[in-house]
Design a protein around this motif. Structure first.
Motif, PDB file in Angstrom:
ATOM      1  N   PHE A 281       2.082   0.362  -3.989  1.00  0.00           N
ATOM      2  CA  PHE A 281       0.968   1.164  -3.489  1.00  0.00           C
ATOM      3  C   PHE A 281       1.282   1.780  -2.129  1.00  0.00           C
ATOM      4  CE2 PHE A 281      -3.179   1.463  -1.244  1.00  0.00           C
ATOM      5  CZ  PHE A 281      -3.774   2.420  -2.050  1.00  0.00           C
ATOM      6  N   LEU A 282       2.021   1.070  -1.287  1.00  0.00           N
ATOM      7  CA  LEU A 282       2.333   1.579   0.038  1.00  0.00           C
ATOM      8  C   LEU A 282       3.367   2.702  -0.047  1.00  0.00           C
ATOM      9  CD1 LEU A 282       2.619  -1.864   1.847  1.00  0.00           C
ATOM     10  CD2 LEU A 282       0.732  -0.245   2.035  1.00  0.00           C
ATOM     11  N   HIS A 283       3.228   3.683   0.833  1.00  0.00           N
ATOM     12  CA  HIS A 283       4.175   4.801   0.854  1.00  0.00           C
ATOM     13  C   HIS A 283       5.532   4.301   1.368  1.00  0.00           C
ATOM     14  CE1 HIS A 283       6.031   8.648   1.647  1.00  0.00           C
ATOM     15  NE2 HIS A 283       4.991   9.272   1.131  1.00  0.00           N
ATOM     16  N   PRO A 284       6.602   4.538   0.626  1.00  0.00           N
ATOM     17  CA  PRO A 284       7.897   3.953   0.992  1.00  0.00           C
ATOM     18  C   PRO A 284       8.507   4.503   2.272  1.00  0.00           C
ATOM     19  CG  PRO A 284       8.157   5.488  -0.833  1.00  0.00           C
ATOM     20  CD  PRO A 284       6.680   5.311  -0.626  1.00  0.00           C
ATOM     21  N   LEU A 285       8.080   5.693   2.712  1.00  0.00           N
ATOM     22  CA  LEU A 285       8.729   6.349   3.847  1.00  0.00           C
ATOM     23  C   LEU A 285       7.878   6.363   5.117  1.00  0.00           C
ATOM     24  CD1 LEU A 285      10.312   9.393   1.971  1.00  0.00           C
ATOM     25  CD2 LEU A 285      11.345   7.167   2.485  1.00  0.00           C
ATOM     26  N   ILE A 286       6.790   5.598   5.103  1.00  0.00           N
ATOM     27  CA  ILE A 286       5.913   5.522   6.277  1.00  0.00           C
ATOM     28  C   ILE A 286       5.805   4.070   6.726  1.00  0.00           C
ATOM     29  CG2 ILE A 286       3.593   5.965   7.180  1.00  0.00           C
ATOM     30  CD1 ILE A 286       3.278   8.144   5.088  1.00  0.00           C
ATOM     31  N   LYS A 287       5.963   3.846   8.014  1.00  0.00           N
ATOM     32  CA  LYS A 287       5.892   2.481   8.536  1.00  0.00           C
ATOM     33  C   LYS A 287       4.516   1.868   8.269  1.00  0.00           C
ATOM     34  CE  LYS A 287       9.424   2.593  12.145  1.00  0.00           C
ATOM     35  NZ  LYS A 287       9.710   2.379  13.584  1.00  0.00           N
ATOM     36  N   ILE A 288       4.527   0.557   8.128  1.00  0.00           N
ATOM     37  CA  ILE A 288       3.292  -0.176   7.833  1.00  0.00           C
ATOM     38  C   ILE A 288       2.210   0.121   8.870  1.00  0.00           C
ATOM     39  CG2 ILE A 288       2.265  -2.474   7.634  1.00  0.00           C
ATOM     40  CD1 ILE A 288       4.089  -1.717   5.275  1.00  0.00           C
ATOM     41  N   LYS A 289       2.584   0.181  10.139  1.00  0.00           N
ATOM     42  CA  LYS A 289       1.569   0.360  11.182  1.00  0.00           C
ATOM     43  C   LYS A 289       0.814   1.672  11.033  1.00  0.00           C
ATOM     44  CE  LYS A 289       4.757   2.202  14.701  1.00  0.00           C
ATOM     45  NZ  LYS A 289       5.302   1.952  16.060  1.00  0.00           N
ATOM     46  N   HIS A 290       1.480   2.702  10.527  1.00  0.00           N
ATOM     47  CA  HIS A 290       0.805   3.981  10.347  1.00  0.00           C
ATOM     48  C   HIS A 290      -0.109   3.952   9.119  1.00  0.00           C
ATOM     49  CE1 HIS A 290       3.089   5.692  13.570  1.00  0.00           C
ATOM     50  NE2 HIS A 290       4.243   5.490  12.956  1.00  0.00           N
ATOM     51  N   GLN A 291       0.310   3.228   8.096  1.00  0.00           N
ATOM     52  CA  GLN A 291      -0.488   3.186   6.871  1.00  0.00           C
ATOM     53  C   GLN A 291      -1.722   2.312   7.017  1.00  0.00           C
ATOM     54  OE1 GLN A 291       1.652   3.133   3.081  1.00  0.00           O
ATOM     55  NE2 GLN A 291       3.568   2.945   4.220  1.00  0.00           N
ATOM     56  N   ILE A 292      -1.563   1.195   7.684  1.00  0.00           N
ATOM     57  CA  ILE A 292      -2.644   0.214   7.716  1.00  0.00           C
ATOM     58  C   ILE A 292      -3.770   0.611   8.668  1.00  0.00           C
ATOM     59  CG2 ILE A 292      -1.778  -1.284   9.580  1.00  0.00           C
ATOM     60  CD1 ILE A 292      -2.466  -3.670   7.724  1.00  0.00           C
ATOM     61  N   GLY A 293      -3.471   1.503   9.634  1.00  0.00           N
ATOM     62  CA  GLY A 293      -4.499   1.874  10.595  1.00  0.00           C
ATOM     63  C   GLY A 293      -5.300   3.108  10.245  1.00  0.00           C
ATOM     64  N   ASP A 294      -4.843   3.889   9.264  1.00  0.00           N
ATOM     65  CA  ASP A 294      -5.460   5.187   8.999  1.00  0.00           C
ATOM     66  C   ASP A 294      -6.930   5.077   8.584  1.00  0.00           C
ATOM     67  OD1 ASP A 294      -3.176   6.466   9.681  1.00  0.00           O
ATOM     68  OD2 ASP A 294      -2.544   6.956   7.638  1.00  0.00           O
ATOM     69  N   ALA A 295      -7.211   4.224   7.596  1.00  0.00           N
ATOM     70  CA  ALA A 295      -8.588   4.108   7.115  1.00  0.00           C
ATOM     71  C   ALA A 295      -9.515   3.589   8.210  1.00  0.00           C
ATOM     72  CB  ALA A 295      -8.645   3.184   5.895  1.00  0.00           C
ATOM     73  N   TYR A 296      -9.011   2.651   9.006  1.00  0.00           N
ATOM     74  CA  TYR A 296      -9.812   2.102  10.094  1.00  0.00           C
ATOM     75  C   TYR A 296     -10.166   3.187  11.105  1.00  0.00           C
ATOM     76  CZ  TYR A 296     -11.117  -1.024  13.948  1.00  0.00           C
ATOM     77  OH  TYR A 296     -11.781  -1.665  14.959  1.00  0.00           O
ATOM     78  N   MET A 297      -9.187   3.997  11.483  1.00  0.00           N
ATOM     79  CA  MET A 297      -9.450   5.070  12.435  1.00  0.00           C
ATOM     80  C   MET A 297     -10.413   6.102  11.857  1.00  0.00           C
ATOM     81  SD  MET A 297      -5.776   5.723  14.331  1.00  0.00           S
ATOM     82  CE  MET A 297      -4.836   5.880  12.814  1.00  0.00           C
ATOM     83  N   HIS A 298     -10.255   6.397  10.576  1.00  0.00           N
ATOM     84  CA  HIS A 298     -11.095   7.409   9.936  1.00  0.00           C
ATOM     85  C   HIS A 298     -12.543   6.947   9.801  1.00  0.00           C
ATOM     86  CE1 HIS A 298     -12.367  10.593   7.228  1.00  0.00           C
ATOM     87  NE2 HIS A 298     -12.794   9.671   6.384  1.00  0.00           N
ATOM     88  N   HIS A 299     -12.722   5.751   9.238  1.00  0.00           N
ATOM     89  CA  HIS A 299     -14.077   5.291   8.936  1.00  0.00           C
ATOM     90  C   HIS A 299     -14.789   4.695  10.153  1.00  0.00           C
ATOM     91  CE1 HIS A 299     -13.933   6.074   4.669  1.00  0.00           C
ATOM     92  NE2 HIS A 299     -12.786   5.444   4.577  1.00  0.00           N
ATOM     93  N   MET A 300     -14.039   4.046  11.041  1.00  0.00           N
ATOM     94  CA  MET A 300     -14.657   3.354  12.166  1.00  0.00           C
ATOM     95  C   MET A 300     -14.589   4.158  13.467  1.00  0.00           C
ATOM     96  SD  MET A 300     -15.501   0.833  10.307  1.00  0.00           S
ATOM     97  CE  MET A 300     -16.207  -0.360  11.446  1.00  0.00           C
TER      98      MET A 300
ATOM     99  N   PHE B 281      10.028  -0.984   2.116  1.00  0.00           N
ATOM    100  CA  PHE B 281      11.231  -1.502   1.452  1.00  0.00           C
ATOM    101  C   PHE B 281      11.914  -2.593   2.262  1.00  0.00           C
ATOM    102  CE2 PHE B 281      12.867   2.024   4.020  1.00  0.00           C
ATOM    103  CZ  PHE B 281      13.999   1.451   4.618  1.00  0.00           C
ATOM    104  N   GLN B 282      11.497  -2.777   3.508  1.00  0.00           N
ATOM    105  CA  GLN B 282      12.110  -3.796   4.362  1.00  0.00           C
ATOM    106  C   GLN B 282      11.381  -5.131   4.305  1.00  0.00           C
ATOM    107  OE1 GLN B 282      11.924  -1.350   8.001  1.00  0.00           O
ATOM    108  NE2 GLN B 282      14.166  -1.277   8.009  1.00  0.00           N
ATOM    109  N   ILE B 283      10.301  -5.225   3.544  1.00  0.00           N
ATOM    110  CA  ILE B 283       9.577  -6.490   3.431  1.00  0.00           C
ATOM    111  C   ILE B 283       9.474  -6.895   1.965  1.00  0.00           C
ATOM    112  CG2 ILE B 283       8.289  -6.101   5.571  1.00  0.00           C
ATOM    113  CD1 ILE B 283       5.885  -5.255   3.902  1.00  0.00           C
ATOM    114  N   SER B 284       9.224  -8.167   1.742  1.00  0.00           N
ATOM    115  CA  SER B 284       9.205  -8.714   0.381  1.00  0.00           C
ATOM    116  C   SER B 284       7.948  -8.319  -0.376  1.00  0.00           C
ATOM    117  CB  SER B 284       9.286 -10.241   0.445  1.00  0.00           C
ATOM    118  OG  SER B 284       8.084 -10.774   0.992  1.00  0.00           O
ATOM    119  N   GLY B 285       7.964  -8.576  -1.686  1.00  0.00           N
ATOM    120  CA  GLY B 285       6.794  -8.302  -2.508  1.00  0.00           C
ATOM    121  C   GLY B 285       5.574  -9.079  -2.056  1.00  0.00           C
TER     122      GLY B 285
END
Length: 260
Positions: free
Chosen positions: A100-119, A151-155
């Motif tokens: 589900f996570l975008h393979p070419l974007i760092k986790i920190k950018h993906q995980i914060g987007d919804a929070y910034m948008h909605h909150m 791709f740098q972290i486990s399943g």
């Protein structure tokens, strides 16, 4: 009679050719419950969840008698209002979270987007909260994970990241669609114990979709059984497992082993 925190009644879903994929299904979730929807692939359980969240593919048509989200009828709401409600108050862990996570974007950018948008919070606040949640779901080095690509972290790490992502907006409900598929037994158990902790300690209601009856048996207090687009059985997990009425439920019970 207890009102449902979330509920869809009389749901029917058809494809463009008019084929019925889900036939007159009703499911609901009460406050603080851990409820399962179980059935084999193609049974309609994921489509039912997508209809409940109003995120069905545009190629499918859904009709229902009533849809309630967070004790509010969606009648009169437009699509944007429903999306905002779902984004703020419902944490969704989608099917196949490993990819589900975008393979070419760092986790920190993906995980914060919804929070910034909605909150309407800053990136710094989003990163700080993400690190706290990653720690909460058992990741011991959140800074490293935040600065990693998927791709740098486990399943198992990806599963936990997606759970943290679902919790970013402090949702009042969690909906998880087959998040343990293709995981080995140890990681599967870790992920399920995280959901169990959220439900028992935080009181977060959870709707959990799975084809694995063993998981439903262990964690859910109530269960819906779906087969070929129909709801064939529902009730307390203890009752359904001890006295199954439908042949498909009996078949599932006969073919599974209890988690120890």
């Amino acid at each position: 009679m207890t009102s449902k925190l979330m509920e869809i009644k009389g749901l029917t879903i058809k494809d463009q050719s008019g084929t019925v994929l889900v036939d007159n299904v009703s499911v609901g979730l009460n406050d603080k419950e851990f409820v399962g929807i179980v059935g084999e692939s193609g049974s309609g359980k994921s489509l039912t969840t997508q209809a409940l969240l109003n995120v069905l593919p545009k190629s499918l048509q859904a009709e229902y008698e009533q849809l309630t989200l967070m004790d509010r009828s969606v009648e009169g709401m437009d699509a944007a209002q429903i999306r905002a409600l779902v984004g703020r108050e419902i944490g969704f862990v989608p099917q196949n979270t490993v990819s589900f996570l975008h393979p070419l974007i760092k986790i920190k950018h993906q995980i914060g987007d919804a929070y910034m948008h909605h909150m309407k919070k800053s990136r710094e606040a989003a990163y700080a909260k993400a690190c706290r949640l990653l720690s909460k779901v058992g990741i011991k080095d959140p800074d490293r994970v935040m600065n990693s690509y998927p791709f740098q972290i486990s399943g198992g790490m990806k599963q936990r990241v997606n759970i943290a992502l679902a919790l970013m907006t402090d949702p009042k409900v969690i909906i998880a669609d087959e998040p343990t598929t293709a995981l080995d037994t140890v990681i599967q158990r870790q992920v399920m114990d995280l959901f169990d902790t959220m439900n028992r300690q935080e009181g977060v209601p959870i709707l959990f979709i799975s084809h694995d009856l063993n998981i439903i048996r262990r964690y859910c207090s109530r269960v819906y059984v779906m087969y070929k687009g129909k709801l064939v059985e529902s009730g307390s997990t203890e009752l359904v497992f001890s006295r199954p009425e439908h042949p498909y439920t009996r078949q599932l019970l006969d073919s599974t082993m209890t988690i120890k």
